[in-house]
Design a protein around this motif. Structure first.
Motif, PDB file in Angstrom:
ATOM      1  N   TRP A   1       5.423  -2.427  -9.634  1.00 21.21           N
ATOM      2  CA  TRP A   1       4.320  -1.703  -8.820  1.00 21.21           C
ATOM      3  C   TRP A   1       4.036  -0.468  -9.636  1.00 21.21           C
ATOM      4  CZ3 TRP A   1       3.610   2.816  -6.390  1.00 21.21           C
ATOM      5  CH2 TRP A   1       2.527   2.920  -5.122  1.00 21.21           C
ATOM      6  N   LEU A   2       4.953   0.194 -10.032  1.00 22.97           N
ATOM      7  CA  LEU A   2       5.026   1.405 -10.518  1.00 22.97           C
ATOM      8  C   LEU A   2       4.286   1.224 -12.041  1.00 22.97           C
ATOM      9  CD1 LEU A   2       8.525   3.091 -10.162  1.00 22.97           C
ATOM     10  CD2 LEU A   2       6.407   3.521  -9.044  1.00 22.97           C
TER      11      LEU A   2
ATOM     12  N   THR B   1      -4.005  -0.585  -3.886  1.00 21.10           N
ATOM     13  CA  THR B   1      -4.086  -0.633  -5.390  1.00 21.10           C
ATOM     14  C   THR B   1      -3.325  -1.870  -5.888  1.00 21.10           C
ATOM     15  OG1 THR B   1      -2.195   0.941  -5.351  1.00 21.10           O
ATOM     16  CG2 THR B   1      -4.208   1.759  -5.614  1.00 21.10           C
ATOM     17  N   VAL B   2      -2.189  -2.485  -5.089  1.00 19.42           N
ATOM     18  CA  VAL B   2      -1.510  -3.331  -5.647  1.00 19.42           C
ATOM     19  C   VAL B   2      -1.500  -4.469  -4.637  1.00 19.42           C
ATOM     20  CG1 VAL B   2       1.100  -4.127  -6.445  1.00 19.42           C
ATOM     21  CG2 VAL B   2       0.032  -1.786  -7.153  1.00 19.42           C
TER      22      VAL B   2
ATOM     23  N   ASN C   1       0.710  -1.212   0.097  1.00 18.77           N
ATOM     24  CA  ASN C   1       0.219   0.041  -0.104  1.00 18.77           C
ATOM     25  C   ASN C   1       1.019   1.074   0.056  1.00 18.77           C
ATOM     26  OD1 ASN C   1      -2.516  -1.269  -0.195  1.00 18.77           O
ATOM     27  ND2 ASN C   1      -2.509  -1.698   2.219  1.00 18.77           N
TER      28      ASN C   1
ATOM     29  N   HIS D   1      10.005   5.665 -12.505  1.00 18.96           N
ATOM     30  CA  HIS D   1       9.018   5.555 -13.669  1.00 18.96           C
ATOM     31  C   HIS D   1       9.661   6.007 -15.086  1.00 18.96           C
ATOM     32  CE1 HIS D   1       4.717   5.034 -15.003  1.00 18.96           C
ATOM     33  NE2 HIS D   1       5.365   4.124 -15.289  1.00 18.96           N
TER      34      HIS D   1
ATOM     35  N   GLY E   1      -2.522  -5.381 -10.285  1.00 18.36           N
ATOM     36  CA  GLY E   1      -3.221  -3.842 -10.187  1.00 18.36           C
ATOM     37  C   GLY E   1      -4.615  -3.753  -9.652  1.00 18.36           C
ATOM     38  N   GLN E   2      -4.897  -2.589  -9.579  1.00 16.87           N
ATOM     39  CA  GLN E   2      -6.521  -2.534  -9.051  1.00 16.87           C
ATOM     40  C   GLN E   2      -7.568  -3.020  -9.933  1.00 16.87           C
ATOM     41  OE1 GLN E   2      -7.668   1.727  -8.469  1.00 16.87           O
ATOM     42  NE2 GLN E   2      -6.141   2.202 -10.073  1.00 16.87           N
TER      43      GLN E   2
ATOM     44  N   GLN F   1       9.292   7.636  -6.776  1.00 15.31           N
ATOM     45  CA  GLN F   1       8.334   7.072  -8.017  1.00 15.31           C
ATOM     46  C   GLN F   1       8.583   7.544  -9.095  1.00 15.31           C
ATOM     47  OE1 GLN F   1       4.232   6.313  -6.598  1.00 15.31           O
ATOM     48  NE2 GLN F   1       5.087   5.688  -4.569  1.00 15.31           N
TER      49      GLN F   1
ATOM     50  N   GLN G   1       0.106   0.989 -11.572  1.00 15.27           N
ATOM     51  CA  GLN G   1      -0.677   2.082 -11.123  1.00 15.27           C
ATOM     52  C   GLN G   1      -1.298   2.550 -12.201  1.00 15.27           C
ATOM     53  OE1 GLN G   1      -0.682   3.025  -7.941  1.00 15.27           O
ATOM     54  NE2 GLN G   1       0.810   1.095  -7.926  1.00 15.27           N
ATOM     55  N   GLU G   2      -1.158   2.190 -13.570  1.00 17.98           N
ATOM     56  CA  GLU G   2      -2.274   2.606 -14.576  1.00 17.98           C
ATOM     57  C   GLU G   2      -2.432   1.376 -15.484  1.00 17.98           C
ATOM     58  OE1 GLU G   2       0.406   4.435 -17.972  1.00 17.98           O
ATOM     59  OE2 GLU G   2       0.415   5.515 -16.133  1.00 17.98           O
TER      60      GLU G   2
END
Length: 393
Positions: free
Chosen positions: A329-330, A231-232, A6, A22, A387-388, A18, A333-334
């Motif tokens: 993880w990065l 989200t992950v 988280n 990224h 991811g989410q 981040q 995020q999308e």
């Protein structure tokens, strides 16, 4: 029981935080530079962190080491989330599990060099060299009384720290775990890998016909893992130990295959569910050949886009598994975006099974990412993060 990552703080040769990491990942930006003079007899490239590192707070001044400074830089990025977790659950319910293979070895090297040169040595504390020191540092930094320890299994340490953190949550021994890894450059590892004839004289070339060894790097990544949905999710973990050889991988990749298959089974997924694979990809002749065979065996025609980010950062050794999980993880995020390209000299080894390299400028749907780490002694781990948007059904 689901466990989520988280919060994330990270520092690597690509930058601090981040956004910097990224952007550099997607640009395929190499962050290698010549090693400090005198570290090795021959010139080599390393992945050194060039971002400024914070001084440790006075209460931790006796724990001064570059390794702990890297950890502190990562911790400060998620300091608010860590303190909120401590306030919510209590200091005894927050655990610390980290990976490392160097700890404070660099400071010991400096002390011994000063002694040998007849110079007044800097203050020295042996505890900084102990593998447990990074966990002690984070526990003291936040005045924690929960379990705190370090996993040191060479290049799989960072990945195994996440596995150990998940176990603590599932066993009810903690409600939140500060987990991840840190490793710092030192002469010991540079000279050790050089003695194994595993260090490249130039920039490493993963999966190239001309690959001739690794570049060593450094960095730190810290996650805040809990049962609280985020989200992950750490959806699957697979580990194995084939014990084929003290340093060389099993040629057919049987241990690596077992780890990847176990991670898929743990996540309840099929190979076609994986959208991106972060390869171990060290650029040594034996590792890349083994991993290519293993990926082909596990995924067959369902191979996901895959790349080794060690071409950008160098091999961050005990921290590699955590930092490469952080890169995944990065990306998660999308749901749609670019992937890290496979950077090398463009001469892919035709003798290896063909892998699916990401195409520059193309946008990919990324809901599930897998990250591989394979260590000395055949100590293997594979992580699956979602991811989410979750895995396809």
């Amino acid at each position: 029981m689901n466990c989520y990552l988280n919060a994330l703080g990270l520092i690597s040769p690509l930058g601090s935080g981040q956004a910097a990491n990224h952007a550099a990942l997607l640009a395929g930006q190499r962050a290698l530079q010549p090693a400090s003079a005198g570290w090795l007899a021959q010139p080599v490239q390393v992945g050194a962190v060039t971002a400024s590192l914070p001084a440790l707070p006075p209460a931790c001044a006796d724990m001064q080491s570059r390794n702990n400074q890297l950890l502190y830089a990562a911790a400060l990025q998620i300091d608010a989330e860590i303190r909120a977790a401590i306030s919510r659950y209590g200091a005894g319910r927050v655990a610390v599990v980290l990976g490392s293979s160097t700890s404070g070895v660099a400071e010991t090297e400096r002390y011994l060099a000063e002694m040998h040169a007849g110079q007044p040595p800097a203050p020295y504390r042996y505890e900084r060299q102990e593998m447990s020191d990074p966990a002690r540092f984070i526990a003291r930094l936040y005045d924690l009384s929960g379990p705190a320890y370090v996993v040191s299994t060479a290049c799989s340490s960072g990945g195994r720290a996440l596995l150990a953190a998940r176990r603590l949550l599932r066993m009810g021994l903690a409600d939140v775990v500060i987990c991840g890894a840190a490793d710092s450059l030192c002469r010991l590892t540079l000279n050790g890998f050089a003695a194994l004839e595993s260090v490249s004289a130039g920039e490493c070339q993963p999966f190239s016909a001309s690959r001739d060894g690794i570049n060593i790097g450094e960095g730190a990544a810290l996650f805040l893992m809990s049962r609280e949905a985020g989200t992950v999710r750490l959806a699957g973990v697979g580990s194995s130990s084939d014990a084929h050889h003290i340093s060389a991988p099993q040629p057919d990749g049987l241990g690596a295959i077992a780890a990847m298959q176990a991670a898929l089974a743990d996540a309840g997924m099929m190979p076609e569910h994986v959208d991106y694979l972060n390869l171990h990809g060290t650029a040594t002749p034996l590792n890349d050949a083994m991993e290519s065979r293993a990926v082909a065996a596990v995924f067959g025609s369902a191979q996901p886009p895959a790349s080794s980010t060690k071409a950008l950062t160098g091999h961050m050794l005990g921290a590699a598994g955590a930092l490469e999980a952080a890169f995944c993880w990065l990306l998660l995020q999308e749901s749609a975006g670019e992937l890290p390209p496979q950077v090398n000299d463009g001469q892919f080894d035709p003798s290896l099974p063909a892998l699916h390299w990401p195409l520059s400028g193309r946008r990919y749907t990324t809901r599930v990412a897998m990250s591989n780490s394979f260590a000395f002694g055949g100590n293997n781990i594979s992580l699956i993060l979602t991811g989410q948007h979750g895995a396809p059904t």
